[in-house]
Design a protein around this motif. Structure first.
Motif, PDB file in Angstrom:
ATOM      1  N   TYR A 127       4.660 -18.377   3.707  1.00 59.87           N
ATOM      2  CA  TYR A 127       4.199 -17.317   4.972  1.00 59.87           C
ATOM      3  C   TYR A 127       5.438 -16.534   5.422  1.00 59.87           C
ATOM      4  CZ  TYR A 127       0.408 -20.472   5.598  1.00 59.87           C
ATOM      5  OH  TYR A 127      -0.703 -21.203   5.415  1.00 59.87           O
ATOM      6  N   TYR A 128       5.258 -15.251   5.345  1.00 64.13           N
ATOM      7  CA  TYR A 128       6.176 -14.141   5.509  1.00 64.13           C
ATOM      8  C   TYR A 128       5.983 -13.418   6.760  1.00 64.13           C
ATOM      9  CZ  TYR A 128       7.752 -14.735   0.612  1.00 64.13           C
ATOM     10  OH  TYR A 128       8.324 -15.205  -0.567  1.00 64.13           O
ATOM     11  N   ILE A 129       7.038 -12.936   7.577  1.00 62.11           N
ATOM     12  CA  ILE A 129       6.846 -12.032   8.662  1.00 62.11           C
ATOM     13  C   ILE A 129       7.869 -10.962   8.330  1.00 62.11           C
ATOM     14  CG2 ILE A 129       6.989 -11.465  11.302  1.00 62.11           C
ATOM     15  CD1 ILE A 129       5.813 -14.335  11.665  1.00 62.11           C
ATOM     16  N   TYR A 130       7.580  -9.687   8.473  1.00 61.70           N
ATOM     17  CA  TYR A 130       8.270  -8.597   8.418  1.00 61.70           C
ATOM     18  C   TYR A 130       8.134  -7.723   9.647  1.00 61.70           C
ATOM     19  CZ  TYR A 130       9.340  -8.996   3.252  1.00 61.70           C
ATOM     20  OH  TYR A 130       9.324  -9.669   1.875  1.00 61.70           O
ATOM     21  N   ILE A 163      10.347   1.138  11.483  1.00 61.29           N
ATOM     22  CA  ILE A 163       9.176   0.189  12.502  1.00 61.29           C
ATOM     23  C   ILE A 163       7.997   0.070  11.719  1.00 61.29           C
ATOM     24  CG2 ILE A 163      10.065   1.436  14.722  1.00 61.29           C
ATOM     25  CD1 ILE A 163       7.510   3.018  14.786  1.00 61.29           C
ATOM     26  N   ASP A 164       7.192  -1.009  11.985  1.00 56.33           N
ATOM     27  CA  ASP A 164       5.817  -1.318  11.666  1.00 56.33           C
ATOM     28  C   ASP A 164       5.770  -1.101  10.068  1.00 56.33           C
ATOM     29  OD1 ASP A 164       5.860  -0.772  14.382  1.00 56.33           O
ATOM     30  OD2 ASP A 164       4.626   1.202  14.030  1.00 56.33           O
ATOM     31  N   THR A 165       6.511  -2.482   9.640  1.00 59.07           N
ATOM     32  CA  THR A 165       6.418  -2.779   8.127  1.00 59.07           C
ATOM     33  C   THR A 165       5.514  -3.662   7.809  1.00 59.07           C
ATOM     34  OG1 THR A 165       8.215  -4.300   8.707  1.00 59.07           O
ATOM     35  CG2 THR A 165       9.030  -2.054   7.938  1.00 59.07           C
ATOM     36  N   THR A 166       4.849  -3.509   6.665  1.00 54.61           N
ATOM     37  CA  THR A 166       4.010  -4.554   5.988  1.00 54.61           C
ATOM     38  C   THR A 166       4.281  -4.496   4.405  1.00 54.61           C
ATOM     39  OG1 THR A 166       2.214  -3.890   7.583  1.00 54.61           O
ATOM     40  CG2 THR A 166       1.720  -5.214   5.579  1.00 54.61           C
ATOM     41  N   PRO A 167       4.333  -5.817   3.987  1.00 55.72           N
ATOM     42  CA  PRO A 167       4.473  -5.706   2.413  1.00 55.72           C
ATOM     43  C   PRO A 167       3.205  -6.004   1.560  1.00 55.72           C
ATOM     44  CG  PRO A 167       4.636  -7.940   3.461  1.00 55.72           C
ATOM     45  CD  PRO A 167       4.609  -7.120   4.565  1.00 55.72           C
ATOM     46  N   LEU A 168       3.224  -5.636   0.416  1.00 58.61           N
ATOM     47  CA  LEU A 168       1.945  -5.943  -0.332  1.00 58.61           C
ATOM     48  C   LEU A 168       2.380  -6.562  -1.528  1.00 58.61           C
ATOM     49  CD1 LEU A 168      -1.023  -5.821  -1.127  1.00 58.61           C
ATOM     50  CD2 LEU A 168      -0.577  -3.495  -1.844  1.00 58.61           C
ATOM     51  N   GLY A 173       2.683  -8.664  -9.551  1.00 54.03           N
ATOM     52  CA  GLY A 173       3.914  -9.332  -9.167  1.00 54.03           C
ATOM     53  C   GLY A 173       4.837  -8.486  -8.391  1.00 54.03           C
ATOM     54  N   ARG A 174       4.488  -7.219  -8.646  1.00 52.28           N
ATOM     55  CA  ARG A 174       5.515  -6.078  -7.814  1.00 52.28           C
ATOM     56  C   ARG A 174       5.326  -6.128  -6.488  1.00 52.28           C
ATOM     57  NH1 ARG A 174       5.163  -0.658 -11.588  1.00 52.28           N
ATOM     58  NH2 ARG A 174       6.719   0.061 -10.312  1.00 52.28           N
ATOM     59  N   CYS A 175       6.281  -6.008  -5.627  1.00 48.00           N
ATOM     60  CA  CYS A 175       6.169  -5.815  -4.261  1.00 48.00           C
ATOM     61  C   CYS A 175       6.313  -4.413  -3.520  1.00 48.00           C
ATOM     62  CB  CYS A 175       6.984  -6.742  -3.642  1.00 48.00           C
ATOM     63  SG  CYS A 175       6.903  -7.050  -1.729  1.00 48.00           S
ATOM     64  N   TYR A 176       5.493  -3.982  -2.746  1.00 48.54           N
ATOM     65  CA  TYR A 176       5.689  -2.772  -2.167  1.00 48.54           C
ATOM     66  C   TYR A 176       5.888  -2.964  -0.400  1.00 48.54           C
ATOM     67  CZ  TYR A 176       4.202  -1.220  -6.558  1.00 48.54           C
ATOM     68  OH  TYR A 176       3.735  -0.979  -7.970  1.00 48.54           O
ATOM     69  N   LEU A 177       6.412  -1.986   0.079  1.00 45.76           N
ATOM     70  CA  LEU A 177       6.442  -1.776   1.633  1.00 45.76           C
ATOM     71  C   LEU A 177       5.983  -0.649   2.158  1.00 45.76           C
ATOM     72  CD1 LEU A 177       7.818  -3.915   3.931  1.00 45.76           C
ATOM     73  CD2 LEU A 177       9.548  -2.416   3.978  1.00 45.76           C
ATOM     74  N   VAL A 178       5.248  -0.713   3.219  1.00 49.06           N
ATOM     75  CA  VAL A 178       4.923   0.461   3.936  1.00 49.06           C
ATOM     76  C   VAL A 178       5.538   0.625   5.145  1.00 49.06           C
ATOM     77  CG1 VAL A 178       2.713  -0.282   4.871  1.00 49.06           C
ATOM     78  CG2 VAL A 178       3.026   2.081   4.694  1.00 49.06           C
ATOM     79  N   ASN A 179       6.000   1.547   5.857  1.00 52.98           N
ATOM     80  CA  ASN A 179       6.559   1.646   7.238  1.00 52.98           C
ATOM     81  C   ASN A 179       6.301   2.871   7.864  1.00 52.98           C
ATOM     82  OD1 ASN A 179       9.137   2.542   5.376  1.00 52.98           O
ATOM     83  ND2 ASN A 179       9.154   3.288   7.547  1.00 52.98           N
ATOM     84  N   GLY A 180       6.136   2.864   9.091  1.00 50.47           N
ATOM     85  CA  GLY A 180       6.383   4.124  10.038  1.00 50.47           C
ATOM     86  C   GLY A 180       7.732   4.148  10.686  1.00 50.47           C
ATOM     87  N   PHE A 227      -1.065  -2.824   4.952  1.00 50.35           N
ATOM     88  CA  PHE A 227      -1.220  -2.600   3.394  1.00 50.35           C
ATOM     89  C   PHE A 227      -1.946  -3.689   2.654  1.00 50.35           C
ATOM     90  CE2 PHE A 227       1.910  -0.376   0.150  1.00 50.35           C
ATOM     91  CZ  PHE A 227       0.932   0.229  -0.378  1.00 50.35           C
ATOM     92  N   TYR A 228      -2.775  -3.328   2.103  1.00 44.98           N
ATOM     93  CA  TYR A 228      -4.066  -4.180   1.461  1.00 44.98           C
ATOM     94  C   TYR A 228      -4.431  -3.688   0.223  1.00 44.98           C
ATOM     95  CZ  TYR A 228      -4.420  -5.350   6.399  1.00 44.98           C
ATOM     96  OH  TYR A 228      -4.337  -5.761   7.759  1.00 44.98           O
ATOM     97  N   LYS A 229      -4.821  -4.523  -0.621  1.00 51.26           N
ATOM     98  CA  LYS A 229      -5.576  -4.062  -1.804  1.00 51.26           C
ATOM     99  C   LYS A 229      -6.846  -4.904  -2.032  1.00 51.26           C
ATOM    100  CE  LYS A 229      -4.706  -3.045  -6.706  1.00 51.26           C
ATOM    101  NZ  LYS A 229      -3.660  -3.210  -8.063  1.00 51.26           N
ATOM    102  N   ARG A 230      -8.008  -4.044  -2.335  1.00 53.24           N
ATOM    103  CA  ARG A 230      -9.239  -4.542  -2.466  1.00 53.24           C
ATOM    104  C   ARG A 230     -10.103  -3.567  -3.573  1.00 53.24           C
ATOM    105  NH1 ARG A 230     -14.529  -3.222  -0.737  1.00 53.24           N
ATOM    106  NH2 ARG A 230     -15.947  -5.354   0.173  1.00 53.24           N
TER     107      ARG A 230
END
Length: 551
Positions: A127-130, A163-168, A173-180, A227-230
């Motif tokens: 479990y991760y928290i960013y 601020i307001d960061t979320t990983p995906l 296996g690659r990881c991305y980060l979105v932020n404001g 950030f999500y993928k669907r």
């Protein structure tokens, strides 16, 4: 034998209580209607910028929220149906554990700073928290057990304005980060950026790309992205349009770097639920989709709502045709338990209850639980020329749990020197407190009130009554005098009325009616204050016997 049995009992009970398994049912707000429906808000307390993930079992949901300067930080709430929530833990014991310089920085109240808009994710057994700290960078903590110990925070990106960061984590296996971005630090805002991270999520390996720009449009103040993928689409869900006046956007692209097309999927419409945005999309093991978000209720803070999500159009239309619901059927689950975040506290277990937070990093001289069925708050040494409680770190506070409620507490004020005081407070940008203060050989009951405390305004005082001590130490060495008293505050329509009693049965209303005011990015909070102005004398203290929240 008795002592050994007591120790065995504590060994069993403390982990049980620490895990949050208290089955606490609030007497002032419970969203579960008991008939298969719920009424919003599902958490009628200030859990600002909530985010939720589905746990490893698929039956457990974990929520975290902004905690700013309050400690412990990053609250962890657990639910099995998205309606009934309980506080089980905090991910941060201090700001920031392991960094001596920053731990010292946050040893004094840093109102509105610290932990902004976190995201919680479950990935590959962890479990991760960013979150973004706008002054110091992007941070991450992780654990394999949300109710257990979280690892020390890792600084993922150093710098200001994030601020307001979320990983995906993508399928490859690659990881991305979105932020404001915080305009107060970066001097620009209303844009979202995406960058690539290392696969373990501990550092940035790519440069940021602006993927959405709300400047000059109705989408101003776009922030809080998740950030999500669907179904092959990358989705960013974020609020825009301002906090109390805004709405929820959903945007999609075939690439994490955009470009993204967007659509408003939740707005106030004809309802009385303003600013329905910034939260978490949850897809359950039962094939249902839900969205948890906040509503800004000013002095009460930002409370958490639950809305259904409909994907039939290819977009996540939330609520009922894009407007938030008030009452709705509960999500499918295997749970029938009704559980709420704990409020009242009997202080019968030698550990601090999960509802309590300090205004700065904890120092043991602020207060400690006792083995006597009380919690002790020591008088804080106020600096010379102090004006109000804004910079006092040892305020022991919790969130307001409903629009209308009553708080009653039984305390003993112990004073070793003149001028020491303690009691019950409603704290925000404005505050009011009902305290007992030693004056010579007696105590005074005093209402202390301050407007615009954050601006350094001095507080005013109104003396309510003179009280003889209820007990005195019969020793020569540093004797104390004591006042046993019941204090009460009643909240209705964000107005506070105080009362007091010497027997716990007959209460006398007193003082001026106080209009609650939110704090810096947080709702008003109530709890205990204890302080003094003499820098040399031994500290006094408040022993809180119990505090009960009722209608």
């Amino acid at each position: 034998m008795v002592t050994r049995l007591c120790l065995i009992c504590l060994t069993l009970v403390i982990p049980f209580l620490a895990s949050g398994q208290t089955d606490y049912v609030s007497g002032v707000w419970s969203p579960d209607n008991g008939d298969g429906t719920y009424t919003n808000p599902v958490i009628n307390a200030d859990y600002s910028d909530p985010d939720v993930c589905v746990g490893a079992s698929g039956e457990d949901y974990y929520l975290t929220a902004s905690s700013f300067n309050c400690v412990p930080g990053l609250p962890i709430l657990h639910s099995r149906d998205l309606v009934n929530w309980e506080i089980i833990n905090y991910a941060l014991t201090s700001l920031y554990e392991g960094d001596a310089q920053l731990e010292k920085h946050f040893s004094t109240p840093q109102h509105g700073n610290g932990v902004w808009a976190p995201s919680i994710r479950y990935h590959d057994g962890w479990y991760y928290i960013y979150w973004g700290d706008p002054d110091f960078g992007v941070y991450m903590v992780k654990t394999q057990d949300p109710a257990g110990r979280w690892e020390k925070p890792v600084c993922v990106i150093k710098g200001q304005g994030y601020i307001d960061t979320t990983p995906l984590w993508d399928e490859d296996g690659r990881c991305y980060l979105v932020n404001g971005w915080a305009n107060s630090r970066a001097k620009f805002a209303s844009v979202l950026t995406v960058r690539e991270m290392s696969a373990d999520g501990t550092r940035a390996i790519g440069q940021p790309v602006i993927v959405f720009d709300g400047n000059g449009t109705e989408n101003r103040t776009c922030e809080g992205p998740k950030f999500y993928k669907r179904d092959g689409w990358y989705w960013i869900m974020c609020p825009a349009g301002g906090v109390p006046t805004g709405f929820q956007l959903a945007m999609r692209s075939k690439s994490p770097y955009g470009p993204y097309e967007h659509k408003i999927v939740l707005a106030q419409g004809k309802t009385n639920i303003n600013g329905p945005h910034q939260g978490a999309w949850v897809h359950t093991k039962y094939g249902e989709d839900w969205f948890l978000h906040f509503q800004d209720k000013e002095a009460y803070g930002r409370v958490v709502h639950l809305n259904p999500v409909d994907w039939t159009t290819g977009w996540p239309i939330m609520g009922k045709n894009g407007e938030p619901v008030t009452t709705y059927r509960k999500p499918k689950s295997n749970s029938t338990a009704i559980i709420n975040p704990v409020e009242s506290d009997e202080f019968n277990v030698p550990m601090m209850g999960k509802q309590w937070e300090w205004h700065a990093n904890y120092d043991e001289k602020y207060g400690v639980p006792t083995a006597f069925g009380t919690f002790r708050i020591y008088t804080y040494k106020l600096s010379e020329g102090w004006k109000n409680f804004w910079e006092v770190p040892n305020l022991l506070l919790q969130k307001t749990p409903a629009d209308a409620f009553t708080v009653t507490t039984k305390i003993r004020m112990t004073s070793k020197a003149d001028g020491q005081f303690g009691g019950l407070i409603m704290m925000g940008l404005d505050y009011s407190a009902l305290v007992v203060r030693r004056v010579g050989s007696i105590f005074e009951l005093v209402q202390m009130t301050c407007h615009a405390a954050d601006k350094g305004n001095p507080q005013t005082e109104r003396i309510i009554a003179s009280l003889k001590p209820t007990a005195e130490d019969q020793i020569d060495y540093k004797p104390g005098i004591h006042e046993d008293i019941y204090l009460r505050l009643t909240v209705n329509d964000s107005k506070v009325r105080f009362a007091w009693s010497q027997n716990g049965k007959k209460f006398t209303e007193c003082g001026d009616v106080f209009q609650m005011k939110e704090g810096k990015w947080i709702g008003a909070k109530f709890g205990f204050v204890a302080a003094e102005t003499d820098p040399k004398c031994d500290r006094g203290w408040v022993d809180a016997d119990w505090i009960r929240v009722t209608k």
